[in-house]
Design an enzyme around this catalytic site. Sequence first.
Site, PDB file in Angstrom:
ATOM      1  N   CYS A  93      37.414  63.172  85.162  1.00 26.34           N
ATOM      2  CA  CYS A  93      37.484  63.635  86.561  1.00 26.34           C
ATOM      3  C   CYS A  93      38.825  63.377  87.247  1.00 26.34           C
ATOM      4  O   CYS A  93      39.397  64.303  87.834  1.00 26.34           O
ATOM      5  CB  CYS A  93      36.354  63.051  87.404  1.00 26.34           C
ATOM      6  SG  CYS A  93      34.949  62.440  86.504  1.00 26.34           S
ATOM      7  N   ARG A 150      34.048  55.161  75.639  1.00 23.70           N
ATOM      8  CA  ARG A 150      33.227  54.290  76.481  1.00 23.70           C
ATOM      9  C   ARG A 150      32.645  53.172  75.639  1.00 23.70           C
ATOM     10  O   ARG A 150      32.222  53.409  74.506  1.00 23.70           O
ATOM     11  CB  ARG A 150      32.081  55.088  77.103  1.00 23.70           C
ATOM     12  CG  ARG A 150      32.600  56.159  78.043  1.00 23.70           C
ATOM     13  CD  ARG A 150      31.458  57.003  78.561  1.00 23.70           C
ATOM     14  NE  ARG A 150      31.978  58.032  79.444  1.00 23.70           N
ATOM     15  CZ  ARG A 150      31.244  58.959  80.011  1.00 23.70           C
ATOM     16  NH1 ARG A 150      29.941  58.983  79.787  1.00 23.70           N
ATOM     17  NH2 ARG A 150      31.776  59.861  80.793  1.00 23.70           N
ATOM     18  N   GLN A 180      33.409  65.243  75.972  1.00 27.19           N
ATOM     19  CA  GLN A 180      32.512  65.772  76.998  1.00 27.19           C
ATOM     20  C   GLN A 180      32.763  67.235  77.240  1.00 27.19           C
ATOM     21  O   GLN A 180      33.914  67.676  77.295  1.00 27.19           O
ATOM     22  CB  GLN A 180      32.752  65.024  78.294  1.00 27.19           C
ATOM     23  CG  GLN A 180      31.946  63.763  78.399  1.00 27.19           C
ATOM     24  CD  GLN A 180      31.766  63.413  79.845  1.00 27.19           C
ATOM     25  OE1 GLN A 180      32.755  63.248  80.553  1.00 27.19           O
ATOM     26  NE2 GLN A 180      30.546  63.295  80.286  1.00 27.19           N
ATOM     27  N   ASP A 237      33.027  69.082  79.804  1.00 20.48           N
ATOM     28  CA  ASP A 237      33.199  68.691  81.197  1.00 20.48           C
ATOM     29  C   ASP A 237      33.689  69.846  82.067  1.00 20.48           C
ATOM     30  O   ASP A 237      34.376  70.736  81.578  1.00 20.48           O
ATOM     31  CB  ASP A 237      34.236  67.553  81.254  1.00 20.48           C
ATOM     32  CG  ASP A 237      33.903  66.544  82.329  1.00 20.48           C
ATOM     33  OD1 ASP A 237      33.017  66.816  83.157  1.00 20.48           O
ATOM     34  OD2 ASP A 237      34.543  65.488  82.343  1.00 20.48           O
ATOM     35  N   HIS A 280      34.802  70.490  86.491  1.00 20.75           N
ATOM     36  CA  HIS A 280      34.770  70.099  87.894  1.00 20.75           C
ATOM     37  C   HIS A 280      34.982  71.325  88.745  1.00 20.75           C
ATOM     38  O   HIS A 280      35.913  72.091  88.505  1.00 20.75           O
ATOM     39  CB  HIS A 280      35.836  69.029  88.157  1.00 20.75           C
ATOM     40  CG  HIS A 280      35.542  67.761  87.414  1.00 20.75           C
ATOM     41  ND1 HIS A 280      36.072  67.498  86.185  1.00 20.75           N
ATOM     42  CD2 HIS A 280      34.712  66.728  87.713  1.00 20.75           C
ATOM     43  CE1 HIS A 280      35.596  66.331  85.754  1.00 20.75           C
ATOM     44  NE2 HIS A 280      34.773  65.844  86.653  1.00 20.75           N
ATOM     45  N   LYS A 288      21.963  64.812  92.232  1.00 19.19           N
ATOM     46  CA  LYS A 288      22.246  65.450  90.938  1.00 19.19           C
ATOM     47  C   LYS A 288      21.014  66.127  90.364  1.00 19.19           C
ATOM     48  O   LYS A 288      19.885  65.858  90.781  1.00 19.19           O
ATOM     49  CB  LYS A 288      22.762  64.419  89.945  1.00 19.19           C
ATOM     50  CG  LYS A 288      21.733  63.341  89.631  1.00 19.19           C
ATOM     51  CD  LYS A 288      22.167  62.486  88.452  1.00 19.19           C
ATOM     52  CE  LYS A 288      21.126  61.402  88.204  1.00 19.19           C
ATOM     53  NZ  LYS A 288      21.306  60.699  86.961  1.00 19.19           N
ATOM     54  N   HIS A 339      30.647  67.746  89.523  1.00 21.84           N
ATOM     55  CA  HIS A 339      30.876  67.498  88.093  1.00 21.84           C
ATOM     56  C   HIS A 339      29.750  68.197  87.364  1.00 21.84           C
ATOM     57  O   HIS A 339      28.614  68.140  87.807  1.00 21.84           O
ATOM     58  CB  HIS A 339      30.733  66.021  87.694  1.00 21.84           C
ATOM     59  CG  HIS A 339      31.426  65.045  88.548  1.00 21.84           C
ATOM     60  ND1 HIS A 339      32.562  64.388  88.119  1.00 21.84           N
ATOM     61  CD2 HIS A 339      31.159  64.556  89.777  1.00 21.84           C
ATOM     62  CE1 HIS A 339      32.943  63.539  89.060  1.00 21.84           C
ATOM     63  NE2 HIS A 339      32.111  63.620  90.075  1.00 21.84           N
TER      64      HIS A 339
HETATM   65 ZN   LIG Z   1      33.575  64.294  86.443  1.00 20.07          ZN
END
Ligand SMILES: [Zn+2]
Length: 627
Positions: free
Chosen positions: A285, A314, A332, A334, A336, A420, A466
Amino acid sequence: MKQSNNRTIEQSNNENLEKIRHSLSHIMAQAVGDIFKDVKFGIGPTIEDGFYYDFELPRPLTDKDLPEIEKRMKQLLTQKIEFKKSEVKPNEARIRSVRQPYKLELIGELAKEKEPISYYTSGSFDDLCGGPHVNNTKEIPKDSFKLTRIAGAYWRGKEKNPQLQRIYGMAFETKRELENRLKMLEEAKNRDHRKLGQELELFMIDEEVGAGLILWLPKGAILRREIENFVLEEYQRRGYQLVITPHIASQKLFSKSGHLDFYKDGMYSPMDIDGENYYVKPMNCPFHIKIYQQASHSYRELPIRYTELGTVYRYEKSGVLHGLLRVRGLTQDDAHIICTEEQLTDELVGVIDLTKYILETFGFKKFKVILSVRGKDNKKNYLGSDQEWKLAEEGLIKALKAGKWDYQVEEGEAVFYGPKIDIKVLDVMGREWQISTIQLDFNLPKRFNMNYIHKNGNKKKPFMLHRALLGSLERFTGILIEHYGGAFPTWLSPIQIYIIPVGKAHFKFCEELGGKLKAENIRAEVDLNRETVGYKIRKSEKMKVPYMLVIGDKEMKSKSLNVRIRGQKAVNPVRKSGALDPTSLSKKRGKLYSSQPPQEAGLSNGVKKMTQKAFVDRIKKEIDNRR
Ligand SMILES: [Zn+2]
Ligand SMILES: [Zn+2]
């Protein structure tokens, strides 16, 4: 709004089963006590599917011990033993459990808390326990339980405590339920992505590389790249812009983003570069925000949707690492989305529609959607204004309604920085997997002071979203392997056609044919090894290749091809009937999971005559349609 009603009904239905399971754990403890004499007893609760009990024993157990313990349990069950409860004072309890250090520890705690202390006596066995139990072992069916496995377990789960031996048992109300469950577990074992990952040469984990770090083998890399290509093309078609960001960043970035405050446990130790601390990234992010902030943006440019297959690292405890499903390095899927207040609902509708499209393409047809919103009472624990929360939560609900999704609202389950949506899929075995997350964020736009120029000329804080539709590619691939049982649809299959020459005389023809297919972007592999045709056919079947061509003299002379089609249509039953629930699985089992290819109409022994062109067209169509 939390759907607790269903749960209560289920609970009362299961009360009898709970009693059976818990009583069986006592009976097992008694059996173990009979067999081993000097046993120190830990605890023996019920769990999903059954029960366990922890013991300190004079020697380590092996799987061979289980049948004997089970036999002894069955003997005990025929004795029609009554369970009798007695409440006692702490001192009496200490005398009753004088040789049992673990029980004494529990008694001490109960006494300190002034909790009632009770024992259940069943025959010669006496156990500190709050119950409830069946009245009599008559109530326990003798053929609907099974001891399944042995594991080590620290007393009360603490590593500093002694390690005990745990025996797990499964128990149901009927023999049939037990059998169905065992069959399902067997099927799950066959579909285990770690096993299939090795057999299909998809990925490996190497101790010298490190735990939780995946090495994708050539075939696995093809599978993963097909997944990546599909989603990235689709994202770009839907107005996402692809970005790529580094794996490490200065401490400054993660201080600003707050990760070093609230996510430090998930991050690895820093490295020193020119006297400055750098971290491997746990999330993408902040990088995307930096890209957004390279220039100022007017409302006309929004929404901006950045997407990246971003690899993050992680920290996960070594004990929880599990094949592809739980790793330390993950990529990920991912994105945004940065948008204005007015655009929020449309963006959410778009994301949800996209999620459905993507997951359905991968053969998932049944979903569970959970909307996590802010709790009513503890607003202080959340960032963001009432107005922001209202907009965001209403937007999410509107989007879910627009997509005609059934969903469950969980109040108070939102993250502190925004509401979420989590989407779970049911696989062919009816197992639930959490996959997609769509998350509003009131935190990062504020921390990074993100803005855009509003129509009225003023700077305004945008909304940020996200979203990870596949979650991580590692985990998603692991789930896909299990979902398809390794028999991927043609578009995902690392090898799409396996070509087997009968003898050396057919090598050249096969290589030319393979070359032609490859030129059509079809993944064909020609097996030129010196093994028998039968062996090669079995190899192709084991690799779950969708199409196989055996080429001999006859085939070389013929204008058409004898195409062997992967028999187990059933490995992908979702196409026809949606995810199977576990009960229907057993009924359909014979048909679905038979190792014999079903005889289809127009096919003899799964072999179909096709011209080269018809064959190529068929495969290309399957690839294009992602089937
Ligand atoms: Zn994010
Ligand atoms: Zn008990």
